[in-house]
Write a protein that holds these residues in place. Sequence first.
Motif, PDB file in Angstrom:
ATOM      1  N   LYS A  40      36.587  52.255  45.196  1.00 19.19           N
ATOM      2  CA  LYS A  40      35.896  52.567  43.943  1.00 19.19           C
ATOM      3  C   LYS A  40      36.015  51.408  42.950  1.00 19.19           C
ATOM      4  O   LYS A  40      35.034  51.009  42.317  1.00 19.19           O
ATOM      5  N   GLN A  41      37.223  50.902  42.827  1.00 22.66           N
ATOM      6  CA  GLN A  41      37.460  49.818  41.873  1.00 22.66           C
ATOM      7  C   GLN A  41      36.677  48.565  42.239  1.00 22.66           C
ATOM      8  O   GLN A  41      36.064  47.907  41.381  1.00 22.66           O
ATOM      9  N   ARG A  68      32.867  48.946  41.652  1.00 25.69           N
ATOM     10  CA  ARG A  68      32.536  48.828  40.226  1.00 25.69           C
ATOM     11  C   ARG A  68      32.673  47.393  39.737  1.00 25.69           C
ATOM     12  O   ARG A  68      31.736  46.813  39.158  1.00 25.69           O
ATOM     13  N   ASN A  69      33.847  46.799  39.973  1.00 27.65           N
ATOM     14  CA  ASN A  69      34.084  45.444  39.461  1.00 27.65           C
ATOM     15  C   ASN A  69      33.206  44.410  40.152  1.00 27.65           C
ATOM     16  O   ASN A  69      32.762  43.441  39.524  1.00 27.65           O
ATOM     17  N   THR A  91      30.195  44.901  41.349  1.00 26.39           N
ATOM     18  CA  THR A  91      28.840  45.020  40.810  1.00 26.39           C
ATOM     19  C   THR A  91      28.745  44.375  39.430  1.00 26.39           C
ATOM     20  O   THR A  91      27.774  43.660  39.130  1.00 26.39           O
ATOM     21  N   LEU A  92      29.751  44.619  38.588  1.00 23.89           N
ATOM     22  CA  LEU A  92      29.757  44.014  37.255  1.00 23.89           C
ATOM     23  C   LEU A  92      29.845  42.492  37.356  1.00 23.89           C
ATOM     24  O   LEU A  92      29.165  41.768  36.609  1.00 23.89           O
ATOM     25  N   SER A 101      27.757  56.121  45.834  1.00 21.22           N
ATOM     26  CA  SER A 101      28.564  57.057  45.046  1.00 21.22           C
ATOM     27  C   SER A 101      28.774  58.371  45.795  1.00 21.22           C
ATOM     28  O   SER A 101      29.884  58.926  45.809  1.00 21.22           O
TER      29      SER A 101
END
Length: 431
Positions: free
Chosen positions: A293-294, A297-298, A300-301, A414
């Motif tokens: 998950k981390q 998210r990171n 993609t950012l 997701s």
Amino acid sequence: MRSSRNRKILFTSSAGLAQRVVQLLSTLITLPLVLHSLGVAGFGIWAAASSLAWLSTLLDFGLGSALLTLIPQSLGRGDTSLSRDYITAALYGGTTMALLLIIAGLLALAIHAPATGAAPFIIAAGAIALNIPLGIGSAIWLGLQKGYIGNVWQIVQIGLTTALLLIAAAAHAGVTLMTAATYAGLLISNTAALAHALLGHPAARPYRRLRAAALRTVLAQGSQMFAITVAAFCAYAFDNILALAWLGPIASAQMAISLRVCTTATGMLGTITTPFWPGFADAVAAQDHHWLKQTLRNGTLGTAALAITGSGCLIVAGAPLLRWWLQQDFHFTPALLWMMAAWIILTSLPQMPGLLLNAVSQLRPQIIILAIAAALSFGLKYLAAPKFGVIGILAVPPLMAALIINPAYFWLASRWLTRHTQTHSATKATL
């Protein structure tokens, strides 16, 4: 485990970025040199023959891509034997495809005498066929989460090819020898990379005997990866031809340059993010849901930040830099530069969820999504071209990414993470 995984990804991404920089420097050196040596006509033939090298990654029908999921999954479960079975299947399959292509090519030459000037393309075709199994070496290194070694061998390839072209130019070699020099560097370095993997890593050594179950698994995974590659490629691959047919040669040239800039930028981002694919597969095998998950998210950012930064530079300085590089003005207006920036940003955003979906073998939904987007793209480009010109054609891929691909990819990633986490939590609770 996490620190080791993160370190491997960092090393591979950094080495991949270095390889891209070296490749860019080599291009800046060799292209003017070859142009001066061969002249415009000869340069065009050499460029066309050399540009076919990418076909070897497509003609393996996804066998190499399948290993990026299957190797880390099997090693993550501690099953070295299964990893070796998959590598054996990929190498057998790649070798068989290469032999079939070579036999078909020899038969074609026997039936039809080659046309004058066909020698560079015959050399290219033979080298592409030979490179199908040899190119699997890079996939093996990535699957072992040691892609930085594969990148080092690619840097060796660039240096070797540059040296051979310099020697050929100094000897005033013709188009055929220049083409042979280009592909010689590719084949030598890929042979060395594959030999290094097979001899230097126990988990990569193939068996003499091929297991049917492993071959079926690799072919099933590989065929779906091949379909994904083709569907994604169709979203923009024919834009030059469409611009030529609908808008004329000047528009086609403008489209070709625009796509070269866009695909170079997204390719650079792809080089940085691809090492996360085997990392995701390893984390899935280790049930490391927090890291998944981390990192999604990171990652993609981080991808978005890099794409936005590069696109901002393109908008600010793109027009004068392109005029300096091309030595002529192709009228890259602010509107066109903004559209190129949108192309880069929006088509880069699904890279991280796509890598996660690849790692967990969620391939069929990707094929459907990309096929729908590609089919709609042709119709929209036909409608947009007469009114908006090159900008209209260029606008369709980012539009499809914003409306279809990105929402679907993020939703699929997701949903998989949520379901898999819940299943794992329920299993732990019962124990």
